[in-house]
Design a protein around this motif. Structure first.
Motif, PDB file in Angstrom:
ATOM      1  N   MET A   1       0.855  -1.178   0.000  1.00 55.93           N
ATOM      2  CA  MET A   1       0.000   0.000   0.000  1.00 55.93           C
ATOM      3  C   MET A   1       0.895   1.233   0.000  1.00 55.93           C
ATOM      4  SD  MET A   1      -3.192   1.324   2.268  1.00 55.93           S
ATOM      5  CE  MET A   1      -4.074  -0.131   1.837  1.00 55.93           C
TER       6      MET A   1
ATOM      7  N   SER B   1       0.761   5.608   0.089  1.00 60.59           N
ATOM      8  CA  SER B   1      -0.087   6.721   0.508  1.00 60.59           C
ATOM      9  C   SER B   1       0.547   8.016   0.058  1.00 60.59           C
ATOM     10  CB  SER B   1      -0.241   6.739   2.029  1.00 60.59           C
ATOM     11  OG  SER B   1      -0.826   5.550   2.477  1.00 60.59           O
TER      12      SER B   1
ATOM     13  N   THR C   1      -0.518  12.516  -1.150  1.00 55.42           N
ATOM     14  CA  THR C   1      -1.474  13.595  -1.373  1.00 55.42           C
ATOM     15  C   THR C   1      -1.264  14.157  -2.767  1.00 55.42           C
ATOM     16  OG1 THR C   1      -0.008  15.296  -0.465  1.00 55.42           O
ATOM     17  CG2 THR C   1      -1.581  14.284   1.064  1.00 55.42           C
TER      18      THR C   1
ATOM     19  N   LYS D   1      -8.436   4.722  -2.317  1.00 53.01           N
ATOM     20  CA  LYS D   1      -9.379   5.253  -1.335  1.00 53.01           C
ATOM     21  C   LYS D   1      -8.891   6.617  -0.855  1.00 53.01           C
ATOM     22  CE  LYS D   1     -11.795   1.337  -0.242  1.00 53.01           C
ATOM     23  NZ  LYS D   1     -12.517   0.886  -1.361  1.00 53.01           N
TER      24      LYS D   1
ATOM     25  N   SER E   1      -8.188   9.289   1.905  1.00 53.35           N
ATOM     26  CA  SER E   1      -7.922   9.267   3.351  1.00 53.35           C
ATOM     27  C   SER E   1      -8.325  10.585   4.019  1.00 53.35           C
ATOM     28  CB  SER E   1      -6.450   8.955   3.634  1.00 53.35           C
ATOM     29  OG  SER E   1      -5.620   9.941   3.063  1.00 53.35           O
TER      30      SER E   1
ATOM     31  N   GLY F   1      -5.810  13.457   0.178  1.00 50.05           N
ATOM     32  CA  GLY F   1      -4.939  12.391   0.655  1.00 50.05           C
ATOM     33  C   GLY F   1      -5.519  11.054   0.224  1.00 50.05           C
ATOM     34  N   TYR F   2      -4.653  10.082  -0.022  1.00 46.44           N
ATOM     35  CA  TYR F   2      -5.142   8.796  -0.519  1.00 46.44           C
ATOM     36  C   TYR F   2      -4.278   7.632  -0.039  1.00 46.44           C
ATOM     37  CZ  TYR F   2      -1.270   9.325  -3.788  1.00 46.44           C
ATOM     38  OH  TYR F   2      -0.020   9.503  -4.338  1.00 46.44           O
ATOM     39  N   ASN F   3      -4.885   6.440  -0.126  1.00 44.24           N
ATOM     40  CA  ASN F   3      -4.194   5.168   0.068  1.00 44.24           C
ATOM     41  C   ASN F   3      -4.453   4.356  -1.199  1.00 44.24           C
ATOM     42  OD1 ASN F   3      -3.374   5.605   2.828  1.00 44.24           O
ATOM     43  ND2 ASN F   3      -5.516   5.306   3.370  1.00 44.24           N
TER      44      ASN F   3
ATOM     45  N   ASP G   1      -3.821   0.656  -2.728  1.00 48.39           N
ATOM     46  CA  ASP G   1      -3.461  -0.738  -2.507  1.00 48.39           C
ATOM     47  C   ASP G   1      -3.126  -1.346  -3.865  1.00 48.39           C
ATOM     48  OD1 ASP G   1      -3.165  -3.257  -1.393  1.00 48.39           O
ATOM     49  OD2 ASP G   1      -5.316  -3.615  -1.162  1.00 48.39           O
TER      50      ASP G   1
END
Length: 134
Positions: A36, A38, A40, A64, A66, A126-128, A130
């Motif tokens: 994963m 993460s 921005t 997704k 965040s 902001g995001y994650n 996977d």
């Protein structure tokens, strides 16, 4: 004189666009098929994640939000090896979860970007993300 001014503005615009783009190579830890990441994205920035894969392998990607100071309108595209922007998966059309069989060997790019008001108003999302390849 006008030609020099135009050329100067054009070069400055190209340089500014290049500064907005970020990139990273994705490597899986030994024995793992995924990870994963993460980050921005703000305004018209985009982030390119590259990872090597082989023809016939399956790539899974799930994006997704965040956090955000806007609407959270974030997407990703999957670009094949050697692409100059043409995607084999377009998140704004197909959604933020992809499971696709890869057509060729090489380095694939997952480009994360904003659209709509978030992009136009310079909002930050902001995001994650996977990612896995099997």
């Amino acid at each position: 004189m006008k030609a020099r001014l135009f050329l100067s503005i054009l070069i400055t615009g190209i340089a500014c666009a290049a500064w907005a783009q970020r990139a990273a190579e994705v490597k899986f830890e030994r024995g793992n098929y995924g990870t994963m990441v993460s980050g921005t994205i703000t305004g018209d920035e985009y982030f390119d994640y590259t990872l090597g894969a082989q023809s016939g392998q399956e790539m899974f990607a799930d994006l997704k939000v965040s956090d955000t100071n806007g609407n959270g309108v974030i997407y990703f595209n999957i670009l094949p090896p050697g692409s100059d922007g043409e995607a084999i998966y377009i998140g704004s059309i197909n959604g933020n979860t992809a499971r696709i069989e890869l057509p060729e060997d090489g380095d694939y790019t997952i480009r994360v970007y904003l659209m709509g008001n978030d992009r136009d108003a310079g909002k930050t999302v902001g995001y994650n993300l996977d990612l896995s390849i099997q």
